[in-house]
Design an enzyme around this catalytic site. Structure first.
Site, PDB file in Angstrom:
ATOM      1  N   HIS A  65       0.880  -1.185   0.000  1.00 61.28           N
ATOM      2  CA  HIS A  65       0.000   0.000   0.000  1.00 61.28           C
ATOM      3  C   HIS A  65       0.914   1.231   0.000  1.00 61.28           C
ATOM      4  O   HIS A  65       1.747   1.399  -0.878  1.00 61.28           O
ATOM      5  CB  HIS A  65      -0.929  -0.113   1.219  1.00 61.28           C
ATOM      6  CG  HIS A  65      -2.083   0.836   1.255  1.00 61.28           C
ATOM      7  ND1 HIS A  65      -2.445   1.669   0.223  1.00 61.28           N
ATOM      8  CD2 HIS A  65      -3.016   1.091   2.247  1.00 61.28           C
ATOM      9  CE1 HIS A  65      -3.521   2.384   0.553  1.00 61.28           C
ATOM     10  NE2 HIS A  65      -3.876   2.051   1.785  1.00 61.28           N
ATOM     11  N   HIS A  97      -1.788  -2.143  -9.885  1.00 60.27           N
ATOM     12  CA  HIS A  97      -2.864  -1.597  -9.064  1.00 60.27           C
ATOM     13  C   HIS A  97      -4.034  -2.559  -9.030  1.00 60.27           C
ATOM     14  O   HIS A  97      -4.289  -3.248 -10.022  1.00 60.27           O
ATOM     15  CB  HIS A  97      -3.324  -0.232  -9.607  1.00 60.27           C
ATOM     16  CG  HIS A  97      -4.054   0.554  -8.582  1.00 60.27           C
ATOM     17  ND1 HIS A  97      -5.415   0.468  -8.409  1.00 60.27           N
ATOM     18  CD2 HIS A  97      -3.595   1.412  -7.642  1.00 60.27           C
ATOM     19  CE1 HIS A  97      -5.759   1.258  -7.408  1.00 60.27           C
ATOM     20  NE2 HIS A  97      -4.688   1.842  -6.920  1.00 60.27           N
ATOM     21  N   ASP A 136       2.835   5.899  -6.583  1.00 60.72           N
ATOM     22  CA  ASP A 136       3.993   5.879  -5.690  1.00 60.72           C
ATOM     23  C   ASP A 136       5.333   5.914  -6.404  1.00 60.72           C
ATOM     24  O   ASP A 136       6.345   6.284  -5.802  1.00 60.72           O
ATOM     25  CB  ASP A 136       3.939   4.630  -4.797  1.00 60.72           C
ATOM     26  CG  ASP A 136       2.807   4.719  -3.795  1.00 60.72           C
ATOM     27  OD1 ASP A 136       2.634   5.809  -3.226  1.00 60.72           O
ATOM     28  OD2 ASP A 136       2.105   3.717  -3.603  1.00 60.72           O
TER      29      ASP A 136
HETATM   30  N1  COA Z   1       5.753  -6.337  -9.786  1.00 61.85           N
HETATM   31  C1  COA Z   1       5.798  -7.558 -10.364  1.00 61.85           C
HETATM   32  N2  COA Z   1       4.715  -8.287 -10.582  1.00 61.85           N
HETATM   33  C2  COA Z   1       3.534  -7.777 -10.223  1.00 61.85           C
HETATM   34  C3  COA Z   1       3.412  -6.511  -9.646  1.00 61.85           C
HETATM   35  C4  COA Z   1       4.589  -5.783  -9.423  1.00 61.85           C
HETATM   36  N3  COA Z   1       4.544  -4.571  -8.862  1.00 61.85           N
HETATM   37  N4  COA Z   1       2.126  -6.244  -9.398  1.00 61.85           N
HETATM   38  C5  COA Z   1       1.439  -7.317  -9.809  1.00 61.85           C
HETATM   39  N5  COA Z   1       2.301  -8.228 -10.304  1.00 61.85           N
HETATM   40  C6  COA Z   1       1.952  -9.552 -10.842  1.00 61.85           C
HETATM   41  C7  COA Z   1       1.833 -10.524  -9.664  1.00 61.85           C
HETATM   42  O1  COA Z   1       3.041 -11.146  -9.375  1.00 61.85           O
HETATM   43  C8  COA Z   1       0.801 -11.467 -10.195  1.00 61.85           C
HETATM   44  O2  COA Z   1       1.404 -12.332 -11.116  1.00 61.85           O
HETATM   45  P1  COA Z   1       0.979 -13.874 -11.191  1.00 61.85           P
HETATM   46  O3  COA Z   1      -0.476 -13.860 -11.557  1.00 61.85           O
HETATM   47  O4  COA Z   1       1.882 -14.419 -12.212  1.00 61.85           O
HETATM   48  O5  COA Z   1       1.209 -14.420  -9.824  1.00 61.85           O
HETATM   49  C9  COA Z   1      -0.154 -10.575 -10.990  1.00 61.85           C
HETATM   50  O6  COA Z   1       0.651  -9.465 -11.408  1.00 61.85           O
HETATM   51  C10 COA Z   1      -1.331 -10.065 -10.150  1.00 61.85           C
HETATM   52  O7  COA Z   1      -0.793  -9.412  -9.004  1.00 61.85           O
HETATM   53  P2  COA Z   1      -1.481  -9.381  -7.569  1.00 61.85           P
HETATM   54  O8  COA Z   1      -0.493  -8.943  -6.561  1.00 61.85           O
HETATM   55  O9  COA Z   1      -2.168 -10.703  -7.320  1.00 61.85           O
HETATM   56  O10 COA Z   1      -2.594  -8.296  -7.846  1.00 61.85           O
HETATM   57  P3  COA Z   1      -3.391  -7.493  -6.749  1.00 61.85           P
HETATM   58  O11 COA Z   1      -4.542  -6.863  -7.421  1.00 61.85           O
HETATM   59  O12 COA Z   1      -3.661  -8.360  -5.566  1.00 61.85           O
HETATM   60  O13 COA Z   1      -2.311  -6.444  -6.261  1.00 61.85           O
HETATM   61  C11 COA Z   1      -0.982  -4.610  -5.930  1.00 61.85           C
HETATM   62  C12 COA Z   1      -2.283  -5.116  -6.530  1.00 61.85           C
HETATM   63  C13 COA Z   1      -0.973  -3.093  -5.983  1.00 61.85           C
HETATM   64  C14 COA Z   1      -0.908  -5.026  -4.459  1.00 61.85           C
HETATM   65  C15 COA Z   1       0.202  -5.195  -6.718  1.00 61.85           C
HETATM   66  O14 COA Z   1       0.168  -4.739  -8.055  1.00 61.85           O
HETATM   67  C16 COA Z   1       1.514  -4.889  -6.056  1.00 61.85           C
HETATM   68  O15 COA Z   1       1.940  -5.617  -5.145  1.00 61.85           O
HETATM   69  N6  COA Z   1       2.211  -3.787  -6.488  1.00 61.85           N
HETATM   70  C17 COA Z   1       3.424  -3.396  -5.854  1.00 61.85           C
HETATM   71  C18 COA Z   1       3.115  -2.608  -4.580  1.00 61.85           C
HETATM   72  C19 COA Z   1       2.613  -1.222  -4.870  1.00 61.85           C
HETATM   73  O16 COA Z   1       3.133  -0.521  -5.710  1.00 61.85           O
HETATM   74  N7  COA Z   1       1.592  -0.825  -4.098  1.00 61.85           N
HETATM   75  C20 COA Z   1       1.002   0.486  -4.201  1.00 61.85           C
HETATM   76  C21 COA Z   1      -0.332   0.396  -4.848  1.00 61.85           C
HETATM   77  S1  COA Z   1      -0.952   2.020  -5.195  1.00 61.85           S
END
Ligand code: COA
Length: 374
Positions: free
Chosen positions: A220, A259, A310
């Site tokens: 987050h 996201h 971010d």
């Molecule tokens: N880097 C690498 N891979 C990523 C990624 C990232 N930042 N964000 C998503 N992915 C990949 C995941 O590994 C997953 O791959 P898979 O299906 O092969 O396992 C797929 O994309 C889906 O990701 P997931 O984490 O399950 O999606 P979500 O909707 O639950 O998560 C976030 C959303 C924001 C938590 C996720 O994109 C993330 O962890 N981003 C990095 C943290 C971040 O920047 N947070 C601030 C958000 S404003």
């Protein structure tokens, strides 16, 4: 397939209604109370946006001046809170410091009756930068700063307390713009936390303390600090490309990308990216910006993942001389507006938030007294 599997992380599930914000809505994008984020970022100041979220309408000039003066008058820290900040270890993460400080404030200045909610929200907005920078300057520079500067804007006040001098208008404006972009984002994890706590009819300080805890994590708000640590590892765009490719190969997450709701871009990113470029030029060193762009390109080319709010916020803050560990706390100083607006919205039509769960544990078992267990 169980319901838990279908709605993992509650993705795509509507958990209530709000009139504060739309996120990624077809034809609307990111809006606060019906106003497009780009209009607000280009034309309004953070206090104007805070007023909008608090009161559901843009202020007149007279209303804004009164609001700014009010917030400015609420910046002082109680002596007991200063003592707590001085006692909180220098090596604490400032998100933990804010979590503790808001909780302590809830003891010193309890909200009491909900009729005090607007006053409590105003106080929190005004005092968060004071808490943060009093603690930071005490432990890094050994000084007890005056938290009542003559700066009208929260952005100017923040940078003044941090650097002991008034910021340039460019820096003040850039920080102000990031505060606008971070102010509100519908049912994100920390806001939802605040609404869950509020739903029990608890007080605003408890809701905000919980929200700070939720925002802290790198999935987050903590992503901006992780993004900074990442881009600082690379000296050239080529190094960044190779480094990120390696991380992707090792299935590592790249913070500041992706996201839950947006699918092709985060509307806040273009604004942050533009500011990052402007500030890099002003600093006379494009390295961090070029590295950031290289990371952005590789993430899109390889994974079709886009930079979220971010990612470029990290370099924007860095160029203003803000230490990395203060990045997520700045998010708090902004999102407090969205959080408190949601607390009030939840209270206005409250229903305890208590979802169901799919049970996946053992079936009913016969209880064996302890003496007979093997
Ligand atoms: N880097 C690498 N891979 C990523 C990624 C990232 N930042 N964000 C998503 N992915 C990949 C995941 O590994 C997953 O791959 P898979 O299906 O092969 O396992 C797929 O994309 C889906 O990701 P997931 O984490 O399950 O999606 P979500 O909707 O639950 O998560 C976030 C959303 C924001 C938590 C996720 O994109 C993330 O962890 N981003 C990095 C943290 C971040 O920047 N947070 C601030 C958000 S404003």
């Amino acid at each position: 397939m169980s319901a838990t599997k279908k709605v993992g992380g509650l993705a795509g599930v509507s958990a209530g209604s709000t009139s504060l914000c739309t996120v990624g809505k077809e034809g609307a994008g990111l809006t606060y109370c019906g106003y497009d984020i780009y209009d607000l970022a280009d034309n309004a100041g953070f206090e104007e946006v805070a007023y909008l979220l608090m009161h559901g309408k843009l202020p007149t000039q007279k209303e804004l001046s009164a609001y700014v003066a009010k917030i400015k008058s609420l910046r002082a820290l109680p002596d007991q809170l200063k003592s707590v900040l001085e006692m909180t270890p220098a090596n604490s993460h400032p998100m933990d410091v804010l979590r503790t400080a808001v909780s302590v404030l809830g003891n010193l200045e309890p909200e009491g009756n909900f009729s005090n909610q607007v006053a409590t929200a105003d106080r929190l907005l005004a005092v968060l930068p004071s808490m943060l920078l009093y603690w930071h300057r005490f432990h890094t520079d050994g000084v007890r700063i005056d938290v009542e500067t003559d700066d009208d804007s929260i952005a100017g006040h923040f940078l003044h307390m941090l650097h002991d001098k008034k910021p340039s208008e460019l820096h003040r404006k850039c920080l102000d713009t990031t505060l606008i972009l971070y102010a509100e984002h519908e049912f994100n994890a920390s806001t939802f936390t605040a609404r869950v706590i509020t739903g029990t009819l608890s007080d605003m300080h408890s809701a905000i303390t919980g929200a700070i805890g939720a925002l802290r994590g790198p999935l987050h708000g903590g992503a901006n600090e992780a993004a900074m640590e990442l881009i600082q590892r690379f000296k050239t765009p080529e190094e960044a490309t190779a480094g990120v490719l390696g991380m992707l190969e090792r299935k590592e997450k790249i913070m500041g990308f992706g996201h839950r709701v947006y699918t092709v871009s985060d509307p806040r990113n273009s604004v942050n990216k533009r500011m990052s470029k402007t500030l890099a030029k002003e600093a006379g060193d494009m390295t961090l910006y070029d590295v950031s762009e290289a990371v952005e390109k590789v993430m899109w080319d390889e994974k079709k993942l886009f930079a979220n709010a971010d990612f470029f916020a990290a370099s924007v803050y860095h160029f203003m001389g803000i230490p990395t560990y203060l990045f997520t706390p700045i998010f708090v100083c902004s999102r407090i507006t969205g959080w408190t607006a949601h607390v009030m919205e939840q209270r206005a039509n409250n229903k305890l938030i208590r979802p169901a769960a799919d049970y996946i544990g053992p079936s009913l078992q016969k209880f064996v007294p302890i003496a007979k267990r093997s």
